[in-house]
Motif scaffolding. Structure first.
Motif, PDB file in Angstrom:
ATOM      1  N   VAL A 171      -7.536  -5.773  15.512  1.00 46.65           N
ATOM      2  CA  VAL A 171      -8.466  -4.881  14.803  1.00 46.65           C
ATOM      3  C   VAL A 171      -7.705  -3.747  14.134  1.00 46.65           C
ATOM      4  CG1 VAL A 171     -10.402  -3.279  15.087  1.00 46.65           C
ATOM      5  CG2 VAL A 171     -10.410  -5.458  16.306  1.00 46.65           C
ATOM      6  N   LEU A 172      -6.690  -3.235  14.807  1.00 41.22           N
ATOM      7  CA  LEU A 172      -5.912  -2.150  14.216  1.00 41.22           C
ATOM      8  C   LEU A 172      -5.198  -2.619  12.945  1.00 41.22           C
ATOM      9  CD1 LEU A 172      -4.923   0.761  14.388  1.00 41.22           C
ATOM     10  CD2 LEU A 172      -2.983  -0.045  15.732  1.00 41.22           C
ATOM     11  N   LEU A 173      -4.675  -3.839  12.951  1.00 36.87           N
ATOM     12  CA  LEU A 173      -3.990  -4.357  11.764  1.00 36.87           C
ATOM     13  C   LEU A 173      -4.965  -4.499  10.594  1.00 36.87           C
ATOM     14  CD1 LEU A 173      -1.560  -7.049  13.225  1.00 36.87           C
ATOM     15  CD2 LEU A 173      -1.080  -4.684  12.578  1.00 36.87           C
ATOM     16  N   ILE A 174      -6.185  -4.951  10.873  1.00 34.32           N
ATOM     17  CA  ILE A 174      -7.203  -5.056   9.816  1.00 34.32           C
ATOM     18  C   ILE A 174      -7.523  -3.665   9.270  1.00 34.32           C
ATOM     19  CG2 ILE A 174      -9.602  -5.654   9.341  1.00 34.32           C
ATOM     20  CD1 ILE A 174      -9.305  -7.900  11.421  1.00 34.32           C
ATOM     21  N   ALA A 175      -7.661  -2.694  10.175  1.00 33.50           N
ATOM     22  CA  ALA A 175      -7.947  -1.322   9.747  1.00 33.50           C
ATOM     23  C   ALA A 175      -6.833  -0.767   8.884  1.00 33.50           C
ATOM     24  CB  ALA A 175      -8.155  -0.428  10.977  1.00 33.50           C
ATOM     25  N   ARG A 176      -5.596  -1.049   9.247  1.00 39.22           N
ATOM     26  CA  ARG A 176      -4.464  -0.562   8.462  1.00 39.22           C
ATOM     27  C   ARG A 176      -4.444  -1.208   7.075  1.00 39.22           C
ATOM     28  NH1 ARG A 176      -1.607   3.626   8.580  1.00 39.22           N
ATOM     29  NH2 ARG A 176       0.419   2.635   8.385  1.00 39.22           N
ATOM     30  N   ALA A 177      -4.808  -2.493   7.002  1.00 34.76           N
ATOM     31  CA  ALA A 177      -4.869  -3.165   5.702  1.00 34.76           C
ATOM     32  C   ALA A 177      -5.953  -2.540   4.825  1.00 34.76           C
ATOM     33  CB  ALA A 177      -5.125  -4.654   5.888  1.00 34.76           C
ATOM     34  N   VAL A 178      -7.101  -2.196   5.405  1.00 36.26           N
ATOM     35  CA  VAL A 178      -8.178  -1.544   4.645  1.00 36.26           C
ATOM     36  C   VAL A 178      -7.715  -0.172   4.165  1.00 36.26           C
ATOM     37  CG1 VAL A 178     -10.527  -0.620   4.775  1.00 36.26           C
ATOM     38  CG2 VAL A 178     -10.000  -2.825   5.824  1.00 36.26           C
ATOM     39  N   GLN A 179      -7.017   0.564   5.025  1.00 33.13           N
ATOM     40  CA  GLN A 179      -6.448   1.842   4.591  1.00 33.13           C
ATOM     41  C   GLN A 179      -5.503   1.645   3.404  1.00 33.13           C
ATOM     42  OE1 GLN A 179      -4.718   3.310   8.377  1.00 33.13           O
ATOM     43  NE2 GLN A 179      -5.869   5.187   7.994  1.00 33.13           N
ATOM     44  N   GLY A 180      -4.653   0.625   3.492  1.00 31.22           N
ATOM     45  CA  GLY A 180      -3.720   0.351   2.406  1.00 31.22           C
ATOM     46  C   GLY A 180      -4.429   0.012   1.111  1.00 31.22           C
ATOM     47  N   LEU A 181      -5.510  -0.756   1.205  1.00 28.74           N
ATOM     48  CA  LEU A 181      -6.294  -1.083   0.010  1.00 28.74           C
ATOM     49  C   LEU A 181      -6.905   0.180  -0.584  1.00 28.74           C
ATOM     50  CD1 LEU A 181      -7.691  -2.993  -1.952  1.00 28.74           C
ATOM     51  CD2 LEU A 181      -9.407  -3.453  -0.193  1.00 28.74           C
ATOM     52  N   GLY A 182      -7.441   1.043   0.272  1.00 31.04           N
ATOM     53  CA  GLY A 182      -8.001   2.305  -0.223  1.00 31.04           C
ATOM     54  C   GLY A 182      -6.948   3.153  -0.908  1.00 31.04           C
ATOM     55  N   GLY A 183      -5.774   3.236  -0.300  1.00 29.10           N
ATOM     56  CA  GLY A 183      -4.692   4.005  -0.909  1.00 29.10           C
ATOM     57  C   GLY A 183      -4.247   3.429  -2.233  1.00 29.10           C
ATOM     58  N   ALA A 184      -4.287   2.090  -2.354  1.00 27.49           N
ATOM     59  CA  ALA A 184      -3.881   1.430  -3.598  1.00 27.49           C
ATOM     60  C   ALA A 184      -4.842   1.729  -4.736  1.00 27.49           C
ATOM     61  CB  ALA A 184      -3.792  -0.084  -3.383  1.00 27.49           C
ATOM     62  N   LEU A 185      -6.071   2.096  -4.427  1.00 27.93           N
ATOM     63  CA  LEU A 185      -7.030   2.490  -5.465  1.00 27.93           C
ATOM     64  C   LEU A 185      -6.921   3.979  -5.774  1.00 27.93           C
ATOM     65  CD1 LEU A 185     -10.211   0.514  -4.289  1.00 27.93           C
ATOM     66  CD2 LEU A 185      -8.466  -0.195  -5.933  1.00 27.93           C
ATOM     67  N   VAL A 186      -6.705   4.790  -4.745  1.00 27.88           N
ATOM     68  CA  VAL A 186      -6.661   6.244  -4.928  1.00 27.88           C
ATOM     69  C   VAL A 186      -5.419   6.677  -5.706  1.00 27.88           C
ATOM     70  CG1 VAL A 186      -6.448   8.461  -3.721  1.00 27.88           C
ATOM     71  CG2 VAL A 186      -8.045   6.731  -2.883  1.00 27.88           C
ATOM     72  N   PHE A 187      -4.266   6.121  -5.363  1.00 26.40           N
ATOM     73  CA  PHE A 187      -3.003   6.575  -5.959  1.00 26.40           C
ATOM     74  C   PHE A 187      -3.013   6.483  -7.485  1.00 26.40           C
ATOM     75  CE2 PHE A 187       1.576   7.341  -4.954  1.00 26.40           C
ATOM     76  CZ  PHE A 187       2.055   7.298  -6.249  1.00 26.40           C
ATOM     77  N   PRO A 188      -3.198   5.296  -8.082  1.00 22.35           N
ATOM     78  CA  PRO A 188      -3.155   5.245  -9.547  1.00 22.35           C
ATOM     79  C   PRO A 188      -4.342   5.934 -10.206  1.00 22.35           C
ATOM     80  CG  PRO A 188      -3.741   3.093  -8.653  1.00 22.35           C
ATOM     81  CD  PRO A 188      -3.356   3.954  -7.489  1.00 22.35           C
ATOM     82  N   ALA A 189      -5.499   5.966  -9.531  1.00 23.92           N
ATOM     83  CA  ALA A 189      -6.669   6.633 -10.123  1.00 23.92           C
ATOM     84  C   ALA A 189      -6.435   8.133 -10.256  1.00 23.92           C
ATOM     85  CB  ALA A 189      -7.915   6.355  -9.282  1.00 23.92           C
ATOM     86  N   THR A 190      -5.834   8.761  -9.229  1.00 29.59           N
ATOM     87  CA  THR A 190      -5.592  10.205  -9.313  1.00 29.59           C
ATOM     88  C   THR A 190      -4.580  10.529 -10.408  1.00 29.59           C
ATOM     89  OG1 THR A 190      -3.917  10.006  -7.556  1.00 29.59           O
ATOM     90  CG2 THR A 190      -6.134  10.672  -6.895  1.00 29.59           C
ATOM     91  N   LEU A 191      -3.502   9.739 -10.497  1.00 33.75           N
ATOM     92  CA  LEU A 191      -2.491  10.008 -11.526  1.00 33.75           C
ATOM     93  C   LEU A 191      -3.058   9.769 -12.918  1.00 33.75           C
ATOM     94  CD1 LEU A 191       0.355  10.807 -12.275  1.00 33.75           C
ATOM     95  CD2 LEU A 191       1.088   8.448 -11.891  1.00 33.75           C
ATOM     96  N   ALA A 192      -3.867   8.718 -13.090  1.00 35.27           N
ATOM     97  CA  ALA A 192      -4.471   8.447 -14.390  1.00 35.27           C
ATOM     98  C   ALA A 192      -5.444   9.557 -14.782  1.00 35.27           C
ATOM     99  CB  ALA A 192      -5.187   7.101 -14.365  1.00 35.27           C
ATOM    100  N   LEU A 193      -6.199  10.076 -13.821  1.00 35.39           N
ATOM    101  CA  LEU A 193      -7.127  11.176 -14.114  1.00 35.39           C
ATOM    102  C   LEU A 193      -6.366  12.426 -14.545  1.00 35.39           C
ATOM    103  CD1 LEU A 193      -9.734  10.674 -11.257  1.00 35.39           C
ATOM    104  CD2 LEU A 193     -10.278  10.839 -13.696  1.00 35.39           C
ATOM    105  N   ILE A 194      -5.233  12.697 -13.915  1.00 41.67           N
ATOM    106  CA  ILE A 194      -4.431  13.849 -14.323  1.00 41.67           C
ATOM    107  C   ILE A 194      -3.898  13.649 -15.739  1.00 41.67           C
ATOM    108  CG2 ILE A 194      -2.175  14.942 -13.939  1.00 41.67           C
ATOM    109  CD1 ILE A 194      -2.768  14.914 -10.980  1.00 41.67           C
ATOM    110  N   ASN A 195      -3.381  12.456 -16.016  1.00 40.69           N
ATOM    111  CA  ASN A 195      -2.771  12.208 -17.324  1.00 40.69           C
ATOM    112  C   ASN A 195      -3.788  12.172 -18.458  1.00 40.69           C
ATOM    113  OD1 ASN A 195      -0.230  12.125 -16.246  1.00 40.69           O
ATOM    114  ND2 ASN A 195      -0.115   9.900 -16.132  1.00 40.69           N
TER     115      ASN A 195
END
Length: 496
Positions: free
Chosen positions: A110-134
């Motif tokens: 369950v922890l590994l699944i949770a970590r994968a979901v966190q990683g997916l969330g981070g993969a959406l947040v990272f480029p979205a924040t930089l694109a919004l700034i630019n």
């Protein structure tokens, strides 16, 4: 700006609203950055609590890294086509859900699944924040300052994560390193709904290129999995070989799909932007070198010096302060001296710092012996982190800032996997079959050698930096009729 650009750009509003949006986006970046290392110092406690073996404990880190790397490019393109605010909100929601699940995880699976979901969330947040700034801040000094703030919080988050992880684990147990993200992500979610203007209508006639998205996501995911698990499972193991071959094949399929697509996931014209292509390579090398230092320092503090989780976190206070200062000042330095001189200077300082740090990581060395190296490498770390992302967005249309951010951030994830896979081999050489004091001494020497290899990698990055184009210079305009306004300058052609 073209009509297409206007469809996707954030509306340019007052300075106060810009500052509020910038603070929010930096906060979102801080949340995602925290989690890349907040779990590291809690790993021993997680292993004891959920029954991980010494060989499987690293999968707690790998699950996040693999999911994040595989979806960064997709997240960047989705923010361009579906709306950057929507993608940011989805990413924050997934991140919060994954964090909550990780904190209450009853088993290793369950922890590994949770970590994968966190990683997916981070993969959406990272480029979205930089694109919004630019797209919110105009290219030049205004954007340089904004990316410096964003980069400063992001770079600091990596180091603060180690400190916070130590404090939380020592005081409340390992579950706290996951629970802390839930209120943070919730606050960012609410503020995003309040501060960021709603996305415009999706432009008709543009496709998402689903085959390209699926093939590149699967290809990068399999490749990063092979790189991350290779040192643990063995490079010749069936799982690693199958993942590596499958990843290469899927990326080849992606290249074929893109050649025949009318609206490709990664428009080929982006690779004609020399600064973006060079910034992507710099990002790869940055994370393979600077990005690996925290991991080896953590091992040195705990395995060689015998620090507990809290002491390890406190050991990162100094580099945290220096990284924040370097990242924050980088925007001003780039504005005054340009991308290439700033990067070359920062990389030179970082390489010297890595040499000093590697030499200071002796079996019986003190923390004081590490200080000169920590300061120098942290100056380079913070400055390069911000500057390479400024370079990645230079000369890119607003309508493609998301995918440009995805390209740069995907490069960082692959670089982290490649760098750590190779450097772990260097660090582990000479430790086989040893126990007790001989193992501690050999570990110190191995970690020292790995950091010295990092110094050589940083010097190599300086050579890549020479490919960057100088920033465009102002060019005088002919006189205009009295009473008519005109722009202060015009960018010279080919400046990107």
């Amino acid at each position: 700006m073209t009509p297409t650009d206007a469809t996707h750009a954030a509306p340019r509003s007052s300075a106060s609203s810009h500052n509020a949006i910038l603070a929010l986006l930096a906060f979102a970046m801080l949340i995602v950055s925290l989690d890349q290392y907040i779990v590291v110092v809690a790993l021993p406690a997680i292993g004891r609590g959920l029954g991980y073996s010494a060989h499987t404990l690293q999968t707690v880190i790998s699950a996040y890294a693999v999911a994040s790397a595989g979806f960064l490019l997709l997240g960047g393109r989705a923010s361009d086509l579906l709306g950057r605010r929507r993608v940011l909100l989805l990413g924050l929601a997934l991140y919060g859900i994954g964090s909550l699940t990780g904190g209450v995880a009853p088993s290793a699976a369950v922890l590994l699944i949770a970590r994968a979901v966190q990683g997916l969330g981070g993969a959406l947040v990272f480029p979205a924040t930089l694109a919004l700034i630019n797209t919110t801040f105009a290219e030049g000094p205004e954007r340089n300052r904004a990316v410096a703030v964003w980069g400063g919080t992001g770079a600091a988050g990596l180091v603060i994560g180690v400190l916070l992880g130590g404090v939380l684990t020592q005081a409340f147990g390992w579950g706290a390193v996951f629970f802390v993200n839930v209120p943070l992500a919730s606050v960012a979610l609410v503020l995003s709904l309040t501060l960021i203007p709603p996305d415009r209508e999706r432009e008709t006639g543009r496709r998402f290129d689903l085959p390209g998205a699926l093939s590149t996501t699967l290809g990068v995911t399999l490749l990063v999995f092979a790189l991350v698990q290779g040192p643990n499972l063995g490079w010749g193991s069936p799982g690693v070989l199958a993942s590596a071959i499958g990843g290469v094949l899927m990326l080849a399929v992606f290249a074929l799909i893109e050649r025949g697509s009318r609206d490709p996931l990664v428009p080929p014209r982006l690779f004609a932007n020399r600064n973006l292509a060079t910034a992507a390579l710099i990002a790869f090398l940055f994370w393979a070198t600077f990005g690996s230092v925290l991991y080896f320092l953590t091992l040195y503090f705990q395995e060689v010096r015998g620090y507990n989780a809290l002491q390890t976190g406190l050991g990162f206070l100094l580099p945290t302060a220096v990284v924040v200062a370097g990242s924050t000042l980088a925007g001003r330095v780039v504005t005054r001296y340009g991308l290439r001189p700033t990067l070359l200077t920062a990389l030179g300082i970082g390489a010297l710092g890595a040499v000093a740090l590697g030499l200071g990581m002796s079996p019986d060395g003190s923390y004081a012996a590490l200080v000169p190296g920590l300061i120098l490498i942290s100056v380079g770390d913070g400055t390069v982190f911000t500057t390479m992302f400024i370079a990645a967005g230079t000369g890119v249309d607003d309508s493609e800032q998301g995918v440009a951010s995805g390209i740069a951030s995907t490069s960082t994830s692959i670089g982290a996997a490649v760098g750590l896979a190779l450097l772990v081999l260097v660090a582990a050489s000479g430790t086989g079959g040893l126990t007790a004091e001989p193992l501690r001494v050999a570990t110190a020497h191995g970690l020292s050698h790995a950091v010295l290899v990092i110094a050589a990698g940083i010097a190599t990055t300086a050579g890549v930096t020479l490919n960057l184009r100088p920033a465009p210079r102002p060019r005088a305009l002919p006189p205009c009729p009295r009473g008519l306004a005109r722009p202060a300058f015009r960018r010279e052609e080919g400046g990107a």
